[in-house]
Enzyme design. Structure first.
Site, PDB file in Angstrom:
ATOM      1  N   GLU A  31       2.564  71.953   8.339  1.00 12.99           N
ATOM      2  CA  GLU A  31       1.318  71.530   7.445  1.00 12.99           C
ATOM      3  C   GLU A  31       0.307  72.645   7.211  1.00 12.99           C
ATOM      4  OE1 GLU A  31       1.195  69.650   4.342  1.00 12.99           O
ATOM      5  OE2 GLU A  31      -0.445  70.761   4.076  1.00 12.99           O
ATOM      6  N   THR A  41       0.954  64.955  -4.072  1.00 13.30           N
ATOM      7  CA  THR A  41       1.531  63.483  -4.063  1.00 13.30           C
ATOM      8  C   THR A  41      -0.044  62.869  -3.764  1.00 13.30           C
ATOM      9  OG1 THR A  41       3.124  64.705  -2.398  1.00 13.30           O
ATOM     10  CG2 THR A  41       1.810  62.112  -1.865  1.00 13.30           C
ATOM     11  N   SER A  45      -0.537  60.031 -11.035  1.00 10.26           N
ATOM     12  CA  SER A  45      -0.463  58.944 -12.179  1.00 10.26           C
ATOM     13  C   SER A  45       0.411  58.028 -11.289  1.00 10.26           C
ATOM     14  CB  SER A  45       0.348  58.822 -13.136  1.00 10.26           C
ATOM     15  OG  SER A  45      -0.307  60.519 -13.635  1.00 10.26           O
ATOM     16  N   HIS A  49       9.075  56.951 -12.301  1.00  8.39           N
ATOM     17  CA  HIS A  49       9.766  56.981 -13.822  1.00  8.39           C
ATOM     18  C   HIS A  49      11.532  56.429 -13.117  1.00  8.39           C
ATOM     19  CE1 HIS A  49       6.422  59.520 -15.244  1.00  8.39           C
ATOM     20  NE2 HIS A  49       6.666  59.939 -14.254  1.00  8.39           N
ATOM     21  N   VAL A 172       2.669  78.214   6.647  1.00  6.91           N
ATOM     22  CA  VAL A 172       3.691  79.417   7.046  1.00  6.91           C
ATOM     23  C   VAL A 172       3.263  80.504   6.301  1.00  6.91           C
ATOM     24  CG1 VAL A 172       6.033  79.588   6.667  1.00  6.91           C
ATOM     25  CG2 VAL A 172       5.772  77.201   7.430  1.00  6.91           C
TER      26      VAL A 172
END
Ligand code: FAD
Length: 203
Positions: A31, A41, A45, A49, A172
């Site tokens: 990361e 993330t 909202s 879904h 990366v």
């Protein structure tokens, strides 16, 4: 040699690490930020879904319906806030009702459970604060809301408990094919040899 290297630790990288950590494979998550789940993330909202939106026959359609179904048990197992409150797609004209009908047909084709087209009266009974101008709605009872940030963190933490490694501040910067897999460059000066790469670096 690492078995699987995952690039990015948003919800997708965390979920991949979580799932793979159930097996006897070495998993390394790279990361670039100084913490996980700081991309899309972190602040979306938060809707799980139901799956009426993706085009029928696509992998996305299949996984959306399955992911929605899995969320109830998974969030409970991981102790992540989740509410199965359903969702409404509101239409404010007859033209928009055409879209509602299209999504209804598409959702049924995708296997979304319990989809219903509601009349104006039914919408207002369910949600009294919706504008009186509403014409109708698509109701998807399987949809829900979740804390996406905590969802990712819980999956990443569980992956680490199961033996996966997450490296922060690890950007990366290149990937090249090798005889046995891939060589992944990190922060331009380090190379990691890996059998497989999962690119979960987001959009
Ligand atoms: C306004 C908005 C609302 C949304 N609402 C919803 C919703 O209600 N429901 C829903 O399901 N989806 C929603 N989405 C979409 C959802 O947020 C994304 O699909 C999801 O967060 C993508 O997750 P991800 O893990 O692929 O990407 P990200 O969360 O962006 O994670 C990618 C990670 O990769 C890391 N990374 C990038 N490049 C590198 C590199 N070179 N090396 C190492 N690490 C790297 C980043 O730092 C980041 O942590 C919304 C999106 C937006 C923008």
């Amino acid at each position: 040699m690492v078995d699987v290297t995952i690039i990015g630790c948003g919800i997708i990288g965390a979920a991949a690490a979580f799932e793979l950590s159930k097996y006897n494979v070495s998993v390394l998550v790279l990361e670039k930020e100084n913490d996980i789940a700081l991309g899309a993330t972190r602040a979306n909202s938060a809707i799980i879904h139901a799956g009426y939106d993706p085009k029928p026959g696509t992998i996305m359609a299949r996984l959306n319906v399955r992911g929605c179904e899995m969320a109830k048990q998974l969030t409970s197992d991981l102790d992540v806030p989740y509410i199965n409150n359903g969702s409404l797609v509101l239409a404010f004209s007859e033209k928009e009702m055409e879209t509602v009908r299209m999504l209804y047909a598409r959702g049924n084709e995708n296997g979304v459970p319990g989809l219903t087209i509601l009349s104006k009266e039914e919408v207002l009974k369910m949600e009294p604060y919706v504008s009186e101008e509403v014409h109708g709605a698509l109701y998807a009872p399987s949809a829900g809301i979740v804390n996406p940030w905590e969802y990712a963190i819980a999956m990443a933490e569980t992956a680490v408990k199961n033996g996966a490694e997450i490296r922060l501040n690890a950007k990366v910067t290149g990937i090249s094919k090798t005889a046995s897999g891939y060589s992944v460059s990190v922060n331009e000066h380090e190379s990691i040899e890996t059998r497989y790469v999962i690119n979960a670096a987001g959009a």
